[in-house]
Design an enzyme around this catalytic site. Structure first.
Site: not given
Length: 353
Positions: A69, A179, A209-210, A320
């Site tokens: 992603h 990420d 995706e997130e 994150h």
């Protein structure tokens, strides 16, 4: 730190520093398209923003989807108050505790504005304020401009990302959106290295995706894959405060071969084959059992029907946050293992259970 990194550090910096929050991946998608296009036979994007570059294999009837992603967690502006402060709605999973005293970038149609999320000096806080639990709804962005200037330049729907450049720290690379830009780098590098594969390989830079694996869910309907392989980051809680059994993975121990997360139990025939490849090629690896958190693997495994699915993960500290950190050797191992898995896939392996 010894020598150069065993991957394209300059490209990784471009990937990390190019904005692309869920649903608004235009800039990062353009960069990925430019990097993938010379190495694939055809390339397209869909209505959700997922980009797919395809290398035709000797066996055109067998299709492998590799997904990474491209979106990063961020924010969308939901309100501009009368004093020029910006209120936010989250795009992806944020821990509000880490947002105080951060620098951000506000992306309008015309410009990128630097901003800050301030923190009130502790001298003036009441006991109640000191003990209160921070929430996203309480976060405000200060652009250092008067209210009139803010109203002219910013509007509801503009986007926000954390401000931060890729940096080297010892044997690590660290940045705001590793990420999942490290995995996007791995996918691009695999496309560069893959020469005349036996099977057709679709490299998918998935969107959104997130916010719930949305791009992969739609892609799984569009592409009738015989095998799916996701590339993503995973937790490395190998820091003080965690017991050995809580670490999930450890930095410097190699690529992580996923066994499960909260969205998927990977096909055990596939993950055992990937493990054998790592051992035969002398590629460092570790096994990943992630108790919480999902990845595109889960959506691709069952969208449009049952498919054998696996995943290779890059161990990452401080996920994150603006200081996500990856060990240079783990990223190199991830790239090597992905390439080796694709090179040895000939469409004859039986993954049925």
């Amino acid at each position: 730190m010894s020598g150069d990194f065993d991957f394209d550090h300059e490209l990784l910096a471009d990937l990390v520093e190019t904005p692309g929050v869920p649903g608004y991946e235009d800039r990062i998608r353009a960069l990925v398209r430019a990097e993938l296009e010379p190495h694939v036979d055809r390339i397209r994007s869909d209505a959700m923003g997922t980009l797919v570059g395809t290398i035709e294999g000797a066996n055109p009837a067998y299709d492998v989807v590799v997904a990474a992603h491209v979106d990063e967690i961020g924010f969308i502006i939901k309100y501009v108050d009368d004093e020029g402060f910006l209120e936010l709605d989250a795009l992806g999973g944020w821990d509000p505790r880490i947002l105080r005293a951060q620098r951000v970038t506000v992306h309008t149609d015309d410009e990128h504005l630097p901003g800050i999320i301030g923190a009130v000096p502790p001298h003036t806080l009441t006991e109640e304020q000191k003990e209160s639990k921070p929430e996203i709804k309480d976060v405000r962005i200060d652009l250092g401009l008067d209210a009139e200037a803010v109203a002219e330049r910013v509007s509801v729907g503009d986007l926000v990302t954390m401000d931060g450049r890729l940096a080297r720290v010892g044997e690590f690379v660290t940045g705001k959106s590793l990420d999942n830009r490290v995995s996007v780098l791995a996918m691009i590098e695999a496309a560069r290295r893959l020469d005349a594969p036996d099977v057709t390989v679709h490299f998918a830079a998935t969107a959104q995706e997130e916010v719930g694996l949305r791009g992969a869910s739609a892609l799984g309907v569009d592409l009738d894959a015989d095998l799916v392989l996701a590339i993503d980051t995973t937790v490395a809680n190998d820091v003080p405060g965690f017991e050995p059994g809580e670490r999930v993975t450890q930095l410097g121990e190699g690529a992580a071969i996923k066994l499960k997360d909260s969205s998927v139990i990977t096909n055990h025939k596939l993950h055992r084959r990937i493990r054998r490849i790592a051992e035969e090629r002398d590629i460092d690896y570790q096994l990943e059992v992630l108790p919480a958190g999902g990845t595109d693997t889960g959506s691709l495994q069952r969208a449009g029907g049952a498919r054998p699915a696996g995943a290779i993960s890059v161990p990452t500290r401080y996920l994150h946050t603006p200081t996500e950190s990856v060990h240079r050797d783990d990223l190199a191992a991830t790239i090597d293992l992905l390439v080796a898995t694709l090179e040895t896939e000939d469409g004859t392996h039986d993954y049925t259970l």
